[in-house]
Design a protein around this motif. Sequence first.
Motif, PDB file in Angstrom:
ATOM      1  N   ARG A   3      19.696  44.992  -0.561  1.00 31.54           N
ATOM      2  CA  ARG A   3      18.892  45.215   0.641  1.00 31.54           C
ATOM      3  C   ARG A   3      19.821  45.400   1.830  1.00 31.54           C
ATOM      4  O   ARG A   3      20.841  44.723   1.952  1.00 31.54           O
ATOM      5  CB  ARG A   3      17.970  44.025   0.879  1.00 31.54           C
ATOM      6  CG  ARG A   3      16.949  43.928  -0.195  1.00 31.54           C
ATOM      7  CD  ARG A   3      15.988  42.807  -0.111  1.00 31.54           C
ATOM      8  NE  ARG A   3      16.082  41.880   0.989  1.00 31.54           N
ATOM      9  CZ  ARG A   3      15.425  40.746   1.027  1.00 31.54           C
ATOM     10  NH1 ARG A   3      14.651  40.397   0.051  1.00 31.54           N
ATOM     11  NH2 ARG A   3      15.535  39.935   2.054  1.00 31.54           N
ATOM     12  N   HIS A   5      18.885  45.136   5.166  1.00 34.98           N
ATOM     13  CA  HIS A   5      18.555  44.182   6.212  1.00 34.98           C
ATOM     14  C   HIS A   5      17.875  42.986   5.576  1.00 34.98           C
ATOM     15  O   HIS A   5      16.833  43.126   4.942  1.00 34.98           O
ATOM     16  CB  HIS A   5      17.630  44.812   7.255  1.00 34.98           C
ATOM     17  CG  HIS A   5      18.224  46.032   7.901  1.00 34.98           C
ATOM     18  ND1 HIS A   5      19.233  45.958   8.816  1.00 34.98           N
ATOM     19  CD2 HIS A   5      17.965  47.345   7.742  1.00 34.98           C
ATOM     20  CE1 HIS A   5      19.568  47.191   9.200  1.00 34.98           C
ATOM     21  NE2 HIS A   5      18.807  48.046   8.564  1.00 34.98           N
ATOM     22  N   PRO A   6      18.447  41.782   5.716  1.00 32.27           N
ATOM     23  CA  PRO A   6      17.879  40.615   5.053  1.00 32.27           C
ATOM     24  C   PRO A   6      16.438  40.313   5.466  1.00 32.27           C
ATOM     25  O   PRO A   6      15.698  39.727   4.713  1.00 32.27           O
ATOM     26  CB  PRO A   6      18.797  39.476   5.467  1.00 32.27           C
ATOM     27  CG  PRO A   6      19.956  40.070   6.127  1.00 32.27           C
ATOM     28  CD  PRO A   6      19.640  41.492   6.455  1.00 32.27           C
ATOM     29  N   GLU A   7      16.024  40.723   6.659  1.00 27.77           N
ATOM     30  CA  GLU A   7      14.666  40.421   7.112  1.00 27.77           C
ATOM     31  C   GLU A   7      13.617  41.374   6.527  1.00 27.77           C
ATOM     32  O   GLU A   7      12.432  41.115   6.622  1.00 27.77           O
ATOM     33  CB  GLU A   7      14.580  40.429   8.643  1.00 27.77           C
ATOM     34  CG  GLU A   7      14.817  41.778   9.293  1.00 27.77           C
ATOM     35  CD  GLU A   7      16.284  42.104   9.527  1.00 27.77           C
ATOM     36  OE1 GLU A   7      16.555  43.220   9.993  1.00 27.77           O
ATOM     37  OE2 GLU A   7      17.154  41.281   9.249  1.00 27.77           O
ATOM     38  N   GLU A   8      14.047  42.478   5.904  1.00 30.14           N
ATOM     39  CA  GLU A   8      13.102  43.416   5.301  1.00 30.14           C
ATOM     40  C   GLU A   8      12.637  42.889   3.953  1.00 30.14           C
ATOM     41  O   GLU A   8      13.456  42.505   3.124  1.00 30.14           O
ATOM     42  CB  GLU A   8      13.746  44.786   5.101  1.00 30.14           C
ATOM     43  CG  GLU A   8      13.989  45.537   6.377  1.00 30.14           C
ATOM     44  CD  GLU A   8      14.565  46.914   6.121  1.00 30.14           C
ATOM     45  OE1 GLU A   8      14.507  47.400   4.973  1.00 30.14           O
ATOM     46  OE2 GLU A   8      15.096  47.498   7.064  1.00 30.14           O
ATOM     47  N   PRO A   9      11.326  42.859   3.713  1.00 31.91           N
ATOM     48  CA  PRO A   9      10.835  42.385   2.410  1.00 31.91           C
ATOM     49  C   PRO A   9      11.123  43.407   1.308  1.00 31.91           C
ATOM     50  O   PRO A   9      11.194  44.607   1.551  1.00 31.91           O
ATOM     51  CB  PRO A   9       9.334  42.232   2.631  1.00 31.91           C
ATOM     52  CG  PRO A   9       9.017  43.127   3.786  1.00 31.91           C
ATOM     53  CD  PRO A   9      10.259  43.201   4.629  1.00 31.91           C
ATOM     54  N   THR A  10      11.287  42.911   0.095  1.00 33.35           N
ATOM     55  CA  THR A  10      11.524  43.785  -1.049  1.00 33.35           C
ATOM     56  C   THR A  10      10.209  44.453  -1.459  1.00 33.35           C
ATOM     57  O   THR A  10       9.131  44.068  -0.990  1.00 33.35           O
ATOM     58  CB  THR A  10      12.066  42.981  -2.248  1.00 33.35           C
ATOM     59  OG1 THR A  10      11.056  42.058  -2.656  1.00 33.35           O
ATOM     60  CG2 THR A  10      13.354  42.261  -1.906  1.00 33.35           C
ATOM     61  N   GLU A  13       7.924  41.873  -2.960  1.00 32.15           N
ATOM     62  CA  GLU A  13       7.303  41.017  -1.942  1.00 32.15           C
ATOM     63  C   GLU A  13       6.187  41.748  -1.206  1.00 32.15           C
ATOM     64  O   GLU A  13       5.118  41.177  -0.959  1.00 32.15           O
ATOM     65  CB  GLU A  13       8.360  40.537  -0.941  1.00 32.15           C
ATOM     66  CG  GLU A  13       9.366  39.576  -1.532  1.00 32.15           C
ATOM     67  CD  GLU A  13      10.554  39.322  -0.625  1.00 32.15           C
ATOM     68  OE1 GLU A  13      11.229  38.306  -0.848  1.00 32.15           O
ATOM     69  OE2 GLU A  13      10.831  40.131   0.282  1.00 32.15           O
ATOM     70  N   ARG A  14       6.420  43.013  -0.871  1.00 33.22           N
ATOM     71  CA  ARG A  14       5.380  43.799  -0.188  1.00 33.22           C
ATOM     72  C   ARG A  14       4.173  44.007  -1.097  1.00 33.22           C
ATOM     73  O   ARG A  14       3.026  43.949  -0.649  1.00 33.22           O
ATOM     74  CB  ARG A  14       5.943  45.151   0.261  1.00 33.22           C
ATOM     75  CG  ARG A  14       6.903  45.034   1.410  1.00 33.22           C
ATOM     76  CD  ARG A  14       7.216  46.364   2.090  1.00 33.22           C
ATOM     77  NE  ARG A  14       7.356  47.500   1.200  1.00 33.22           N
ATOM     78  CZ  ARG A  14       8.508  48.054   0.845  1.00 33.22           C
ATOM     79  NH1 ARG A  14       9.629  47.575   1.300  1.00 33.22           N
ATOM     80  NH2 ARG A  14       8.535  49.098   0.052  1.00 33.22           N
TER      81      ARG A  14
END
Length: 72
Positions: A3, A5-10, A13-14
């Motif tokens: 990933r 950006h660590p704050e972006e959900p996978t 997860e989405r």
Amino acid sequence: MARQHPEEPTLAERTLEEVKAMGRQGADHPSTRPVLTGAVIGAIAGGLLPAVSWPVGLFAGAAIALFGRVKR
């Protein structure tokens, strides 16, 4: 695939959040109708194809429609 950006959900997860939201909102959720339509089309295709049963087609059609909605 890492990933960026660590704050972006996978994607997983989405997808899970989308399924939870569909469960909470039911028919009012914007993804419910397309996913159900995909499930019906998949079930029909699964019933017509000799190598696939309708439950497999139903699941595959719903999954394809759901991932198409989440991936955007």
